[in-house]
Design a protein around this motif. Structure first.
Motif, PDB file in Angstrom:
ATOM      1  N   GLU A  81       0.849  -1.188   0.000  1.00 53.54           N
ATOM      2  CA  GLU A  81       0.000   0.000   0.000  1.00 53.54           C
ATOM      3  C   GLU A  81       0.888   1.243   0.000  1.00 53.54           C
ATOM      4  O   GLU A  81       2.030   1.198   0.435  1.00 53.54           O
ATOM      5  CB  GLU A  81      -0.934   0.017   1.211  1.00 53.54           C
ATOM      6  CG  GLU A  81      -0.221   0.184   2.530  1.00 53.54           C
ATOM      7  CD  GLU A  81      -1.169   0.333   3.709  1.00 53.54           C
ATOM      8  OE1 GLU A  81      -2.229   0.962   3.542  1.00 53.54           O
ATOM      9  OE2 GLU A  81      -0.835  -0.169   4.787  1.00 53.54           O
ATOM     10  N   SER A 106       0.358   5.816   6.842  1.00 50.62           N
ATOM     11  CA  SER A 106      -0.504   5.554   5.696  1.00 50.62           C
ATOM     12  C   SER A 106      -1.526   6.675   5.607  1.00 50.62           C
ATOM     13  O   SER A 106      -2.392   6.808   6.465  1.00 50.62           O
ATOM     14  CB  SER A 106      -1.198   4.201   5.860  1.00 50.62           C
ATOM     15  OG  SER A 106      -2.054   3.970   4.774  1.00 50.62           O
ATOM     16  N   ARG A 108      -4.459   7.526   4.358  1.00 47.58           N
ATOM     17  CA  ARG A 108      -5.621   6.848   3.763  1.00 47.58           C
ATOM     18  C   ARG A 108      -6.567   7.784   3.030  1.00 47.58           C
ATOM     19  O   ARG A 108      -7.162   7.427   2.033  1.00 47.58           O
ATOM     20  CB  ARG A 108      -6.374   6.073   4.832  1.00 47.58           C
ATOM     21  CG  ARG A 108      -5.494   5.009   5.468  1.00 47.58           C
ATOM     22  CD  ARG A 108      -6.303   4.031   6.273  1.00 47.58           C
ATOM     23  NE  ARG A 108      -5.460   3.172   7.093  1.00 47.58           N
ATOM     24  CZ  ARG A 108      -4.778   2.136   6.632  1.00 47.58           C
ATOM     25  NH1 ARG A 108      -4.816   1.835   5.372  1.00 47.58           N
ATOM     26  NH2 ARG A 108      -4.055   1.403   7.444  1.00 47.58           N
ATOM     27  N   GLU A 143       4.874   4.443  -3.470  1.00 52.32           N
ATOM     28  CA  GLU A 143       3.859   3.532  -3.978  1.00 52.32           C
ATOM     29  C   GLU A 143       4.274   2.079  -3.703  1.00 52.32           C
ATOM     30  O   GLU A 143       5.445   1.798  -3.455  1.00 52.32           O
ATOM     31  CB  GLU A 143       3.664   3.750  -5.478  1.00 52.32           C
ATOM     32  CG  GLU A 143       3.249   5.167  -5.855  1.00 52.32           C
ATOM     33  CD  GLU A 143       1.906   5.570  -5.270  1.00 52.32           C
ATOM     34  OE1 GLU A 143       1.037   4.690  -5.076  1.00 52.32           O
ATOM     35  OE2 GLU A 143       1.729   6.781  -5.005  1.00 52.32           O
ATOM     36  N   PRO A 144       3.331   1.135  -3.788  1.00 56.92           N
ATOM     37  CA  PRO A 144       3.660  -0.275  -3.531  1.00 56.92           C
ATOM     38  C   PRO A 144       4.673  -0.864  -4.514  1.00 56.92           C
ATOM     39  O   PRO A 144       5.292  -1.878  -4.227  1.00 56.92           O
ATOM     40  CB  PRO A 144       2.319  -1.001  -3.659  1.00 56.92           C
ATOM     41  CG  PRO A 144       1.285   0.044  -3.512  1.00 56.92           C
ATOM     42  CD  PRO A 144       1.899   1.332  -3.962  1.00 56.92           C
TER      43      PRO A 144
END
Length: 198
Positions: A81, A106, A108, A143-144
């Motif tokens: 994530e 994070s 979100r 980014e992942p």
């Protein structure tokens, strides 16, 4: 008449007996001369030692920032994530300047701030005697896939940066997510105007 003395069963001559009873050491004058030479050498080395300590501190701050950026990238890949890194001040809010901490979280809701309901994944306090600022963006997101959509640079400015320009450090993150500590010539040319005047 020649008298022989005994010590532990061995015979000693008077000359040898005198050497064994003699005390060894330094006089007060010799001690004062040695201390004065030591103080002169210390006074001569002190300015160089202070500059060396400032240089080591600048290098440590740059490495610490680079390590946190790499950790953000690795954690984003591992968690699958997007993760954000921002510098925060004493209020623990993301800030461009006066950075005292680095925090990974994070984001979100993508508001480019760490909200109270967003947990901090990692937190690192920067130990420095100057100023750290993030240019271009208030937050950097990995980014992942390990890339970033917000390439940025963290700049460390020592106290009295105008006289210590060689101590300015710049840590840059590219679009690929790779972290670089910029060479000193490029840092001085590009970053000196971003450092606050003391």
């Amino acid at each position: 008449m020649f008298i022989r003395y005994r010590r532990n069963g061995a015979r000693l001559s008077p000359a040898r007996l005198h050497l064994e009873n003699a005390t060894y050491g330094v006089t007060l004058i010799e001690l004062l001369i040695g201390l004065s030479i030591l103080s002169i050498l210390t006074a001569a080395a002190a300015p160089g030692l202070q500059h060396w300590r400032a240089k080591v501190q600048a290098d440590n701050v740059a490495r610490q920032i680079a390590d946190q950026i790499r950790a953000t990238r690795e954690l984003a890949i591992h968690h699958g994530e997007p993760l954000s890194l921002c510098g925060s001040n004493h209020t623990h809010r993301c800030a461009l300047g006066n950075i005292q901490h680095l925090q990974i979280f994070s984001d979100r809701n993508n508001n480019r701030q760490r909200d109270n309901d967003e947990a901090i994944i990692a937190h690192s306090e920067l130990e420095h005697g100057g100023h750290v600022r993030l240019n271009a963006h208030g937050i950097m997101t990995m980014e992942p896939n390990g890339r970033t959509s917000t390439p940025a640079s963290y700049i460390y400015c020592p106290d009295n940066a105008a006289q210590n320009r060689e101590l300015i450090r710049k840590v840059t993150v590219s679009f690929t997510g790779r972290t670089y500590i910029a060479s000193q010539d490029k840092v001085i040319a590009a970053s000196a105007s971003l450092c606050p005047e003391n």
